[in-house]
Design an enzyme around this catalytic site. Structure first.
Site, short mmCIF file in Angstrom:
data_model
loop_
_atom_site.label_atom_id
_atom_site.label_comp_id
_atom_site.label_asym_id
_atom_site.label_seq_id
_atom_site.Cartn_x
_atom_site.Cartn_y
_atom_site.Cartn_z
N GLY A 19 1.44 1.86 1.58
CA GLY A 19 0.01 1.84 1.32
C GLY A 19 -0.55 0.45 1.53
N GLU A 20 -1.80 0.28 1.10
CA GLU A 20 -2.43 -1.01 1.26
C GLU A 20 -3.35 -1.28 0.08
OE1 GLU A 20 -4.63 0.36 4.90
OE2 GLU A 20 -6.23 -0.79 3.94
N GLY A 21 -3.65 -2.55 -0.12
CA GLY A 21 -4.57 -2.94 -1.18
C GLY A 21 -5.05 -4.35 -0.91
N GLY A 22 -6.33 -4.60 -1.21
CA GLY A 22 -6.86 -5.93 -0.97
C GLY A 22 -6.72 -6.29 0.49
N ASP A 138 -7.11 -7.73 -12.90
CA ASP A 138 -7.31 -6.55 -12.05
C ASP A 138 -6.49 -5.38 -12.59
OD1 ASP A 138 -7.08 -5.78 -8.48
OD2 ASP A 138 -8.55 -5.19 -10.00
#
Length: 787
Positions: A19-22, A138
């Protein structure tokens, strides 16, 4: 260039895009050197030249690698990959197999225990981070992974910043421009931001409390408290509107208590929230168990008391951390010599700070004053030190707990070679300020004048507070080094004996008990008035089945201090497992708990005694107290956590035929043990699975019972292969074989257990329900004297 699956980055082979984030993408990869799965987070191709993105990735690695907690994903290393377009930084971290909390939150069948357990684990992780000065900023469901076993891992410290702790004057972190720029920037995920974070103000751990409150609200209701068509509407709700009344997706009589906790967590004014994340942990644990935490332990009446906190390393060079612990230990010992003053034991201070969220032993002034109040102290002593080469500056301030007024300040400069004189001056100045008879200048035989021995001792104390096998081994090595450098160092001999004894108890190795005896006797030869020395000497003698000698040694400790809770608990154990006199043991444990209501270890043992005496109502009340203390990590013994409190509740329920309830308690114990790295975890697991299997049999769930028994026997056989043979686990193996109808194996185990600890084994074998199938056997009747 987009990474290709199968490609090798450094010594990692990319296997799957997770996945991805930021600004980053996450891949599952294989560490080709260590042959283990890892998660790789690397910047996306379009972001790898972005200096802010690179700084954030490095900040995440720096923040997370500074933390060591079972609920925080481990950072292995930071490296760069040159893929033809310039170096691309990446982080290699622990791979956590499971689902994010965001995925789990969509399940309609979540029960309150599962929710409180999950949120409690997140709170424990954040409490440890806050204790180290790291604010996550966060906290949200997608940054929390939950394994199939229910273990929580907090991820993504990319927005974290280092909070300024007491003593952080002109430190490296306080000069960090990334830290200073936090004020005024909008960092985080809008729906989970605290109001002060949404306004771009400076944040502390209470911002994470708000965010975790949003997560808890969402788990209970199915949606976050503040929603809107866009970010502006959501921010307006966070800043201006109260959260809507909670409409939970489940029913549970404990929900009103949970809602009360939520209202505090979601307060707009951070001063109205819980003081720190440790308080959140305590409240969640209390509402889950349906009862409040016990009152703090009172100090002896009469003499006013002072609590000495660890001295903070202002320069933040971690190689010098030992000096802060050493100064606090020595100043504590010096102040004990001042007439008219009670000094709170360092072990009790350490436990209280851990309860309040300062897990690293450091406390800012607010936490220190709160700890002082709960410990019944009149003053707290806070201090810091700075070292530059051979030059040391030590500052200390004595603060009155009730008013917060600084009574006296000390600032002393000198050379490291003069550290002992500097510490003596601190004690003398404080005694003079309090108009007490000053402590003598001469150092007693419990202290040292050898700086290298002093350093090794202080580092050993730090390792004892970590409470893992590895840290215990390091503590043993360091205390051995201290007494090698100064054979007349009584306190080092005492701590070495204690470390040997703990290791012997965990591994069931009598030779280590013998080493512990030798160390305690050396300490007592140097200083015969050491109460702790006598009581721990007695406890080791009991462990070696030399009960009469052990009772004599503990009696000597009680002659020196009749109110010493540790000595009372040690005498309880001598009567419990040594002499098998359960009634007399309960009296000593009860006295120990009166003297120190936070002595979780005594509560644990007392509940077991009451179960064996058939006093079930009293036993359940005490076991419930033990649960509360276990969840708060309060054992009442220095360097020791407790496990097994839920198991004691389950045992008591089983003895009364409430097998379904017992199974729930046993499962809660399993969940707790998965959250902690406790040296006794494997040994306790054997009894726990034996009792779980017996309860499952009582419910007619034979296949599940068989699996529990197999797990217990596998753990037992593994201990035997490692040379860790003890009568307690052999007794539980005998119970399993008896419940499985394996009469010969059961009797073999029981006879071997009785050969190692006869009185205790025989006395409880006579009343053990699990051994009911053996009562018609001649070997059993002969063994227990009922032929």
């Amino acid at each position: 260039m987009i990474p290709v699956l199968g490609e090798i980055a450094s010594h990692y082979r990319l296997l799957e895009r997770l996945g991805e984030g930021g600004m980053g993408e996450v891949y599952r990869a294989e560490d080709l050197r260590l042959r283990r799965p890892v998660a790789l987070k690397m910047l996306r191709p379009e972001a790898h030249r972005d200096e802010e993105a690179r700084a954030r990735l490095l900040r995440e690695a720096r923040a997370a690698s500074a933390l060591n907690h079972p609920n925080i994903a481990v950072i292995y290393e930071v490296d760069e990959l040159d893929r033809g377009e310039g170096p691309v930084p990446f982080i290699a971290m622990e791979y956590v197999a499971g689902r994010t909390l965001a995925e789990l939150s969509r399940r309609p069948d979540l029960d309150l225990d599962a929710i409180l357990d999950t949120v409690g684990q997140v709170a424990e992780a954040l409490a440890e981070a806050h204790a180290r000065g790291v604010v996550h900023r966060d906290v949200k469901p997608s940054n929390v992974m939950v394994t199939e076993s229910g273990r929580v891992k907090v991820l993504d410290f990319g927005l974290a910043h280092r909070q300024v702790l007491a003593g952080d004057i002109e430190s490296t972190w306080s000069r960090d421009p990334a830290r200073r720029s936090a004020a005024g920037e909008l960092a985080g995920t809008v729906a989970y931001m605290a109001p002060e974070q949404a306004l771009g103000q400076e944040t502390d751990g209470r911002a994470d409390i708000f965010s975790l409150g949003v997560v808890l609200y969402e788990l209970l209701s199915g949606h976050p408290p503040f929603v809107g068509a866009n970010a502006v509407q959501i921010l307006d709700g966070i800043l201006r509107r109260d959260p809507p009344a909670l409409v939970p997706r489940l029913t549970d009589p404990r929900l009103p208590g949970v809602e009360a906790i939520l209202l505090r967590m979601l307060a707009k004014d951070r001063d109205q929230r819980q003081a720190d994340m440790r308080e959140v942990c305590t409240e969640l644990s209390a509402v889950r168990n349906g009862s409040p935490l016990p009152a703090p332990a009172p100090l002896p009446p009469g003499a006013p008391a002072v609590a000495v906190m660890s001295f903070i390393n202002i320069t933040r060079n971690h190689e010098d951390d030992w000096l802060g612990t050493g100064i606090a230990e020595t100043v504590t010992a010096d102040l004990r010599s001042a007439e008219g003053l009670t000094v709170v034991a360092r072990g009790r201070i350490h436990e209280m700070l851990r309860k309040l969220g300062a897990g690293g032993g450091e406390a800012d002034e607010g936490v220190a004053l709160r700890a002082g109040r709960e410990l019944g102290a009149r003053w707290v002593l806070l201090g810091g030190f700075q070292r530059a080469g051979e030059t040391v500056r030590v500052t200390a301030r004595l603060t009155e707990v009730q008013t917060g007024l600084v009574v006296h300040t000390v600032k002393i400069d000198g050379r490291l070679s003069e550290i002992f004189e500097l510490q003596d001056r601190i004690a003398r100045e404080l005694s003079s300020a309090l108009r007490l008879t000053p402590a003598p200048a001469e150092r007693g035989p419990d202290e040292t004048r050898v700086i290298e021995a002093y350093e090794a001792f202080a580092k050993g104390v730090i390792n004892l507070q970590v409470e893992t096998f590895e840290s215990l081994d390091r503590a043993v090595f360091l205390f051995e080094r201290a007494v090698e450098l100064d054979p007349a160092y009584a306190r080092a001999h005492l701590e070495l004996g204690s470390a040997y004894a703990n290791k012997a108890d965990y591994l069931a190795i009598p030779a280590l008990h013998e080493r512990a005896l030798a160390s305690f006797r050396k300490a007592l030869a140097l200083r015969p008035g050491l109460v702790r020395g006598w009581r721990e000497l007695g406890a080791v003698l009991v462990s070696l089945c030399r009960e009469d000698e052990g009772v004599q040694a503990i009696r000597r400790a009680l002659e020196l201090d009749p109110e010493d809770a540790g000595a009372l608990g040690a005498m309880g154990r001598a009567h419990f497992v040594g002499l098998a006199r359960f009634r007399e043991a309960t009296a000593y444990y009860e006295k120990a708990l009166v003297r120190n209501p936070q002595a979780g270890w005594s509560a644990l043992q007392l509940s077991h005694c009451l179960a064996l005496l058939g006093e079930f109502a009293r036993g359940e009340a005490v076991a419930q107290r033990a649960v509360e203390l276990q969840e708060a990590f309060l054992s009442g013994q220095e360097g020791i956590l407790i496990v097994g409190a839920y198991m004691r509740l389950g045992h008591l329920a089983s003895l009364q035929g409430r097998h379904g309830e017992a199974i729930q308690h046993f499962q809660r114990e399993l969940a707790f043990m998965q959250r902690v790295d406790h040296a006794l975890r494997n040994r306790t697991s054997i009894e726990l699975h034996m009792r779980l299997g017996a309860a499952l049999l009582g419910e007619g769930r034979r296949e599940e019972a068989g699996a529990a028994f197999a797990t217990a026997l596998e753990g037992f056989e593994q201990r035997i292969r490692l040379g860790a043979d003890d009568p307690f686990t052999r007794y539980y193996a005998a119970c399993i074989h008896a419940l499985r109808g394996e009469t010969g194996e059961a009797l073999d185990c029981l006879e071997k257990a009785a050969a190692m600890r006869r009185r205790f084994t025989i006395t409880r074998a006579r009343i053990e329900p699990a051994l009911g199938g053996l009562r018609g056997e001649a070997r059993f009747r002969e063994l227990v004297g009922q032929g």
